[in-house]
Design an enzyme around this catalytic site. Sequence first.
Site, short mmCIF file in Angstrom:
data_model
loop_
_atom_site.label_atom_id
_atom_site.label_comp_id
_atom_site.label_asym_id
_atom_site.label_seq_id
_atom_site.Cartn_x
_atom_site.Cartn_y
_atom_site.Cartn_z
N GLU A 127 0.52 -1.16 -0.17
CA GLU A 127 0.17 -0.10 -0.34
C GLU A 127 0.66 1.88 0.05
O GLU A 127 0.66 2.69 -0.56
CB GLU A 127 -1.09 -0.38 1.20
N GLU A 164 -3.89 -9.54 3.02
CA GLU A 164 -4.86 -9.45 3.90
C GLU A 164 -5.74 -10.60 3.93
O GLU A 164 -6.00 -11.04 5.02
CB GLU A 164 -4.92 -7.77 4.20
#
Length: 795
Positions: free
Chosen positions: A590, A610
């Site tokens: 990210e 994730e």
Amino acid sequence: MQIKKAAVLGAGVMGAQIAAHLANAGVPCLLLDIAPAALTPEEEAKGLTIESRAVRNRIAQAGYDGALKAKPAAYFSPELASLVTVGNFEDDLPKLKECDWVIEAIVEKLDIKRSLYARIEPHLHPNAIITSNTSGIPLASLAEGRSDNFRQRFLGTHFFNPPRYLHLLEIITTPETDGEVTCFIAGFCDQVLGKGIVYAKDTPGFVANRIGNFSMLNALHVMEEMGLSFEEVDALTGTVIGHAKSASFRTIDVVGLDTAWNVARNLYAALPNDEKRESFKVPAWMDAMVERKLLGDKTKGGFYKKVGNDILTLDVATFEYRPQQKGKFASLDAVKTIESLPQRLAALAYAEDKGGEFLWKTLSETALYAANRIPEIADNIVEVDNAMKWGFAHELGVFEKWDAIGLKKSVERMKGEGRAIPACIEAMFASGAESFYKSENGVRHYFDFATNAYKPVSQPAGITILKSLKDQNKVIKKNSGASLIDLGDGVACVEFHSKMNALGSDQLGMIQTGLKEVAANFEGLVVGNQGENFSAGANIAMILMGAQDGDWDELDLAVRQFQNTVISLRYSPKPVVVAPHGLTLGGGCEMTMHSDRAVANAETYIGLVEVGVGLLPGGGGTKEMALRAADEAARTGTDHFEVLRRNFELTAMGKVATSAVEARNWGILRDKDRIVMNRQRVIEEAKQAVLTLAREGYRAPQMRQDVSVLGDAALSKFKLGMHMMKRGGYISDHDALIGTKIAYVLSGGNLSRPSKVSEQYLLDIEREAFVSLCGTKATQERLAAMLKTGKPLRN
């Protein structure tokens, strides 16, 4: 000099993978091998003739196909194989006129190599550089009989297998090699191919194979003397001493016992005057293994063999396989909590059990042997240490290990055991030096045997070492998990230094500190480090703790802070460049996606993972996938939902790119992001990218208010797909829930029609989805399982 096109002569495993790595670097390459003398039955059945091009290129094509199927992958991405063109020595030698670099990688036989050189020389253009990948044949003898121009442009470039992954390239010259040619090819291999260059003397085995094979074969003899098993030796020679996880015998199984056996036998024959020649003699049981074709993975059995789910071990007394027995030593148990490798080595080397005895004997003998090889095989200890680190993936080189166990203490013990100490070591002590390496004013120095004094360790231009800057007091701020460092020229760097560089309050706090400091006093910021991995993602232990406590407001605030930190990388008033390498997962990915630019090492394994712990990307990653899909669809005219579906699959399946090139193909890295082949050069390249942005008059972008989302039209399609996957038994109920949450954010929520939304709106629904998943029992179970086992739980 320039290299626009290359040729590799010899399409065996090594030649084909060298060609693949040239393609990785964007260099078109010919891959040539012999033309077969006869048809195979399959070719006859197809009606092919011996003159058919497919037949004449069959051997080169087999090498090409093998490289394309290789595991681990030889290519960064399969489409790069289109840069390699196959051919044969009978038809295609005239094409060498187009090639600036010709690499010979054929069988290790002097007469065959010389014969090939005689054939290719008339076809070379005058400025072509010719190199051999020989692993041991003297370079000077290879070039005999060739023209002056050939010999001046001829040298050795010894790649290590697999060429994509092992950093080492040994360069070996002859007395006739032109120095400018050597300098050019070293620079090209460093900067374009990403190699670590070691200059080796033209001696048997060069540097890495000479020391590495002595170390391996000496360990076999010590193992026999002490009556240790293969498992016990592997327990002592793996990650615990900073070597590869595959340790000694598993590594030989992967490389191929026949390869290791041939190299050892060649060295024994080539070293009649070596004081340790008998150490290069392979044990009789190894000869028997080769005779019985117990060669390792290539024959489905070597020292170890997999049968079903079990790993069996070879008993060389009977040549039957037996159940594996774990190697256990009190010394290994005692060092489990020691994280520092030098401290661990020191404890093991002097441990008073069989494990300590084995490691003392093997480490000390290798150290003495290496000291006696300078200047025979290399000019200094740095070349030897780099060869062992880069060629065998050791964390420390021979002389670095010797420093770790204590040079003076170890030499006193060696003398007590009646062993001869090399004259260079005695001279070193006489000069007052007591270690091979030391640091002065942030500059690392090594002890030079030739001058009997310390010299600075030289670094090629364009390499920045963060540790050196820290030693020079260039740290602006520091906490236990991160530092802010002055890189010079008006650029600062946030460096992570936690375990696996997991992201928590220390790292996020330092980014915020760094952004404030840069806004006031610097041109821009680099986020990067020189650990093994950029970042394995967020600290999931903290997430689990918050979820189990049920403090949802606190968890929401923590996720909001994470989002704000990541987003601030993009909207900082000064340019921010993120420099990923190695594992760049979850939050690390990210951060990379939210930089003004990424400068990524080619070996970056990046993805939003994730889902493996029952979550969705909550640090702006899911939002970013929605935003990028909208922008790509508008820019290219591609159907918006099709782009969104690709991004959904990347996120919901937790896909990890196996290279920076693949990450760019997937859209995780952008066209404007830079890929750097040599990891050592990434920080400096990132610094230069910051300075370029600043010089171009950088203006910070504004948060988006115009992100196109499809709403229910897309969400309903995703839900249907999930329902069908669940009915088919491909995903669990919890997988479907996570997928639905991801689809909800990507689609922009329950909007009745396609709309324009703000970036903040997407961040808000992403955060809400993340926190809601934290509240489920199944996600908490996944988080706990990952912390306990390191593997994802499917529930």
